[in-house]
Write a protein that holds these residues in place. Structure first.
Motif, PDB file in Angstrom:
ATOM      1  N   UNK A 365      49.947  16.658 -49.744  1.00  0.00           N
ATOM      2  CA  UNK A 365      51.025  17.505 -49.151  1.00  0.00           C
ATOM      3  C   UNK A 365      50.807  17.650 -47.710  1.00  0.00           C
ATOM      4  N   UNK A 366      50.649  16.807 -46.917  1.00  0.00           N
ATOM      5  CA  UNK A 366      50.572  16.521 -45.555  1.00  0.00           C
ATOM      6  C   UNK A 366      52.231  15.797 -45.491  1.00  0.00           C
ATOM      7  N   UNK A 367      53.248  15.855 -45.354  1.00  0.00           N
ATOM      8  CA  UNK A 367      54.198  14.455 -45.338  1.00  0.00           C
ATOM      9  C   UNK A 367      55.392  15.522 -44.364  1.00  0.00           C
ATOM     10  N   UNK A 368      56.431  15.093 -44.466  1.00  0.00           N
ATOM     11  CA  UNK A 368      57.452  15.494 -42.978  1.00  0.00           C
ATOM     12  C   UNK A 368      57.330  17.103 -43.025  1.00  0.00           C
ATOM     13  N   UNK A 369      57.622  17.440 -44.130  1.00  0.00           N
ATOM     14  CA  UNK A 369      57.956  19.199 -43.719  1.00  0.00           C
ATOM     15  C   UNK A 369      56.751  20.190 -43.727  1.00  0.00           C
ATOM     16  N   UNK A 370      55.607  19.232 -43.580  1.00  0.00           N
ATOM     17  CA  UNK A 370      54.681  19.952 -43.219  1.00  0.00           C
ATOM     18  C   UNK A 370      54.019  19.721 -41.807  1.00  0.00           C
ATOM     19  N   UNK A 371      54.660  18.572 -41.165  1.00  0.00           N
ATOM     20  CA  UNK A 371      54.466  17.895 -40.088  1.00  0.00           C
ATOM     21  C   UNK A 371      55.267  19.018 -39.233  1.00  0.00           C
ATOM     22  N   UNK A 372      56.512  19.197 -39.702  1.00  0.00           N
ATOM     23  CA  UNK A 372      57.519  19.982 -39.068  1.00  0.00           C
ATOM     24  C   UNK A 372      57.258  21.979 -39.061  1.00  0.00           C
ATOM     25  N   UNK A 373      56.149  21.957 -39.983  1.00  0.00           N
ATOM     26  CA  UNK A 373      56.457  23.294 -40.182  1.00  0.00           C
ATOM     27  C   UNK A 373      55.205  23.642 -38.781  1.00  0.00           C
ATOM     28  N   UNK A 374      53.840  23.210 -38.847  1.00  0.00           N
ATOM     29  CA  UNK A 374      52.528  22.606 -38.058  1.00  0.00           C
ATOM     30  C   UNK A 374      53.426  22.583 -36.928  1.00  0.00           C
ATOM     31  N   UNK A 375      54.807  21.448 -36.438  1.00  0.00           N
ATOM     32  CA  UNK A 375      55.076  21.335 -34.828  1.00  0.00           C
ATOM     33  C   UNK A 375      55.535  22.381 -34.480  1.00  0.00           C
ATOM     34  N   UNK A 376      56.353  23.640 -35.215  1.00  0.00           N
ATOM     35  CA  UNK A 376      57.091  24.526 -35.029  1.00  0.00           C
ATOM     36  C   UNK A 376      56.351  25.991 -35.077  1.00  0.00           C
ATOM     37  N   UNK A 377      54.980  25.748 -35.162  1.00  0.00           N
ATOM     38  CA  UNK A 377      54.852  27.167 -35.038  1.00  0.00           C
ATOM     39  C   UNK A 377      53.354  27.576 -34.031  1.00  0.00           C
ATOM     40  N   UNK A 378      53.542  25.877 -33.328  1.00  0.00           N
ATOM     41  CA  UNK A 378      52.419  26.104 -32.020  1.00  0.00           C
ATOM     42  C   UNK A 378      53.664  25.620 -30.843  1.00  0.00           C
ATOM     43  N   UNK A 379      54.964  25.437 -31.299  1.00  0.00           N
ATOM     44  CA  UNK A 379      56.028  25.179 -30.105  1.00  0.00           C
ATOM     45  C   UNK A 379      56.252  27.308 -30.099  1.00  0.00           C
ATOM     46  N   UNK A 380      56.576  27.825 -31.236  1.00  0.00           N
ATOM     47  CA  UNK A 380      56.155  28.947 -31.566  1.00  0.00           C
ATOM     48  C   UNK A 380      55.417  29.276 -29.714  1.00  0.00           C
ATOM     49  N   UNK A 381      54.115  29.512 -30.051  1.00  0.00           N
ATOM     50  CA  UNK A 381      53.137  29.761 -29.585  1.00  0.00           C
ATOM     51  C   UNK A 381      52.864  29.448 -27.930  1.00  0.00           C
ATOM     52  N   UNK A 382      54.125  27.942 -27.915  1.00  0.00           N
ATOM     53  CA  UNK A 382      54.249  27.269 -26.419  1.00  0.00           C
ATOM     54  C   UNK A 382      55.274  28.902 -25.705  1.00  0.00           C
ATOM     55  N   UNK A 383      56.537  29.125 -26.674  1.00  0.00           N
ATOM     56  CA  UNK A 383      57.443  29.983 -26.625  1.00  0.00           C
ATOM     57  C   UNK A 383      57.351  31.415 -26.236  1.00  0.00           C
ATOM     58  N   UNK A 384      56.013  31.826 -26.849  1.00  0.00           N
ATOM     59  CA  UNK A 384      55.544  33.559 -26.396  1.00  0.00           C
ATOM     60  C   UNK A 384      55.375  33.295 -25.169  1.00  0.00           C
ATOM     61  N   UNK A 385      55.103  32.457 -24.403  1.00  0.00           N
ATOM     62  CA  UNK A 385      54.381  32.642 -22.662  1.00  0.00           C
ATOM     63  C   UNK A 385      55.545  31.603 -22.637  1.00  0.00           C
ATOM     64  N   UNK A 386      56.979  31.152 -22.705  1.00  0.00           N
ATOM     65  CA  UNK A 386      58.664  30.605 -22.293  1.00  0.00           C
ATOM     66  C   UNK A 386      59.821  30.184 -23.093  1.00  0.00           C
ATOM     67  N   UNK A 387      59.863  31.478 -23.564  1.00  0.00           N
ATOM     68  CA  UNK A 387      60.630  31.416 -24.852  1.00  0.00           C
ATOM     69  C   UNK A 387      62.009  30.161 -24.452  1.00  0.00           C
ATOM     70  N   UNK A 388      62.707  30.694 -23.127  1.00  0.00           N
ATOM     71  CA  UNK A 388      63.943  30.032 -22.793  1.00  0.00           C
ATOM     72  C   UNK A 388      63.812  28.250 -22.408  1.00  0.00           C
ATOM     73  N   UNK A 389      62.177  27.792 -22.799  1.00  0.00           N
ATOM     74  CA  UNK A 389      61.816  25.943 -22.173  1.00  0.00           C
ATOM     75  C   UNK A 389      61.766  25.760 -24.143  1.00  0.00           C
ATOM     76  N   UNK A 390      61.244  26.559 -24.980  1.00  0.00           N
ATOM     77  CA  UNK A 390      60.914  26.519 -26.259  1.00  0.00           C
ATOM     78  C   UNK A 390      60.659  27.020 -27.617  1.00  0.00           C
ATOM     79  N   UNK A 391      61.572  27.806 -27.600  1.00  0.00           N
ATOM     80  CA  UNK A 391      61.847  29.107 -28.391  1.00  0.00           C
ATOM     81  C   UNK A 391      62.808  27.946 -29.861  1.00  0.00           C
ATOM     82  N   UNK A 392      63.846  27.594 -29.139  1.00  0.00           N
ATOM     83  CA  UNK A 392      65.381  26.823 -29.981  1.00  0.00           C
ATOM     84  C   UNK A 392      64.450  25.939 -30.514  1.00  0.00           C
ATOM     85  N   UNK A 393      63.579  24.875 -29.547  1.00  0.00           N
ATOM     86  CA  UNK A 393      62.831  24.204 -30.641  1.00  0.00           C
ATOM     87  C   UNK A 393      61.937  24.348 -31.489  1.00  0.00           C
TER      88      UNK A 393
END
Length: 485
Positions: A365-393
């Motif tokens: 299951x660990x393919x490019x889609x899973x990597x993108x999903x996990x990375x997006x989730x972690x960027x969302x964690x960061x975006x909760x603290x600083x939306x301007x820097x991380x939400x779009x990514x």
């Protein structure tokens, strides 16, 4: 339990039309005012019953603070003994049992190990047998206690796992055993069953299938109590590791944190006894993920480091890439953005080495889609603290994941949609957030995962507010409708 005998509230207060209307609208400023005026409750008593501070209650009454957390709504229902139906919730646990007392809840699962228990195969079998026997007879009350029990961290978690670094399990203590009757065909059938269970978990989450996995784990434990050939024994230990790992994930997905942790420990020992370094690495990564969801990034980082130390040069690129994402997750949770980006880049580079490799099915299951999903989730964690820097990514990565995996991904598909909805709200795209929330609820309805519902509860506050329009109210009602079933 009925509305005329509500725990700490005076008889009849919940029969008042104004109180019922305020509860239905989740207008807690009105609710608390009415309880003070007609129920004789002080702010301090309301606060104590609902596990809020008096200042919080005062701010709610004055209109300075709104209650938007689904978890706090549930605490109010339970603390004041308000039947769930009056708040749009499912029947509360104390309604089902008729027990209005509040008592401390502890996990009744056996104390399966400490740091001085030898890593011997027969001890692993004994642990699994005891855990499954306890779990299979668990009733509703015991299940409620298991859900409330907290997972441990720190040295209490790490010390018992150090045996993972041993090259070989300790020698078994000689004992007379009956001859086992399993052969290679039976082993293959058990391996096929374990694979099917994993497909269930990936698509639907824990739920009712958890007991089926535990029952199969009990059968494998019984088989290992007999004297099997060395080849059969090794294969059985590998099946045990996979079943125990799934039992852990499903228990965690059902809210049973300590039980999940104990099953993970049994899975790690079984993988060690079966010589399955790759799956043992996967077990430690699963434990790290549990710690991350419990807000313990340092424990997670220590678990990842233990996995890397025990598997260096002995696992394939997909497993290594997955470990890097767990490391990146821990860095993001600790606010170390540069370290997060470095570990994510390492995961990307290592995953490119995978190609069409012959990795075990459980890591496919660990393919490019899973990597993108996990990375997006972690960027969302960061975006909760600083939306301007991380939400779009974050939105970009989550959309990549959704482009490459659909509804067949089950739980991951639902988590992606929930994450994208929150990201859009953080970016100020309210209409997009509303539309994505409806899609997220549609996806969440197809899985029994508690994790999915927990994340939906975190989305709930974005739909609440004095200026909430009709679209937001509709989205809020859909979230609430799913969370209360």
């Amino acid at each position: 339990m009925n509305a005329t005998s509500p725990g700490p509230l005076p008889a009849g207060i919940l029969d008042r039309e104004d109180v019922r209307r305020a509860l239905a609208e989740h207008d807690f400023a009105a609710v608390f005012k009415l309880l003070k005026k007609h129920g004789g409750l002080s702010q301090n008593r309301i606060a104590a019953a609902c596990m809020l501070t008096p200042g919080k209650v005062s701010n709610v009454i004055n209109g300075d603070t709104q209650i938007t957390s689904f978890e706090v709504v549930c605490r109010i229902a339970d603390g004041l003994r308000i039947p769930g139906a009056l708040l749009g919730l499912a029947a509360r646990p104390w309604q089902d049992t008729g027990d209005e007392s509040v008592e401390p809840v502890v996990d009744e699962s056996p104390d399966i190990e400490s740091d001085d228990v030898p890593w011997r195969p027969e001890i692993t079998v004994s642990m699994a047998a005891r855990m499954t026997r306890s779990d299979l007879v668990m009733d509703r009350r015991a299940a409620s206690k298991a859900i409330a029990a907290a997972a441990v961290g720190g040295a209490a978690l790490l010390e018992p796992l150090e045996g993972w670094l041993l090259d070989e399990p300790a020698e078994a203590v000689p004992v007379a055993l009956p001859n086992g009757r399993l052969g290679r065909r039976e082993c293959a059938e058990l391996e096929s069953t374990a694979r099917k269970f994993r497909e269930w978990d990936h698509k639907y989450g824990g739920g009712l299938r958890r007991k089926a996995v535990i029952g199969q784990l009990a059968e494998v434990s019984d088989a290992l109590r007999d004297h099997q050939s060395r080849i059969v024994e090794e294969r059985l230990f590998r099946v045990m590791a996979q079943l125990a790992g799934m039992a852990a994930t499903m228990s965690w997905d059902s809210g049973m944190q300590l039980k999940a942790q104990n099953y993970y420990k049994a899975a790690l020992r079984a993988a060690h006894a079966g010589g399955d370094i790759e799956f043992g690495t996967n077990v430690l990564a699963g434990m790290a993920r549990q710690m991350l969801y419990r807000g313990r990034p340092k424990d997670a980082a220590d678990l990842v480091r233990l996995a890397q130390d025990g598997s260096r040069g002995r696992v394939g690129p997909r497993v290594r890439a997955m470990l890097y994402t767990r490391e990146a997750w821990a860095y993001a949770a600790m606010g170390r953005v540069t370290a997060f980006r470095r570990a994510t880049m390492q995961a990307t580079e290592v995953l490119h080495e995978a190609g069409d490799d012959d990795a075990p099915y459980w890591i496919a299951y660990f393919d490019e889609a899973e990597l993108a999903g996990v990375t997006g989730g972690r960027l969302l964690d960061l975006a909760r603290q600083d939306p301007a820097k991380h939400a779009e990514a974050a939105a970009h990565e989550i959309r990549l994941a959704l482009e490459h995996r659909g509804a067949e991904a089950g739980r991951s598909h639902a988590l992606d949609h929930i994450g994208l909805a929150e990201t859009l709200f953080l970016m100020g795209d309210v209409n997009g957030g509303i539309e994505q929330t409806h899609t997220a609820v549609d996806a969440a309805e197809q899985t029994q995962s508690r994790r999915v519902r927990d994340l939906l509860a975190e989305l709930y506050p974005y739909t609440v507010g004095k200026d909430a329009n009709r679209g937001l109210r509709d989205a809020r009602d859909r979230i609430r409708g799913l969370l209360t079933t």
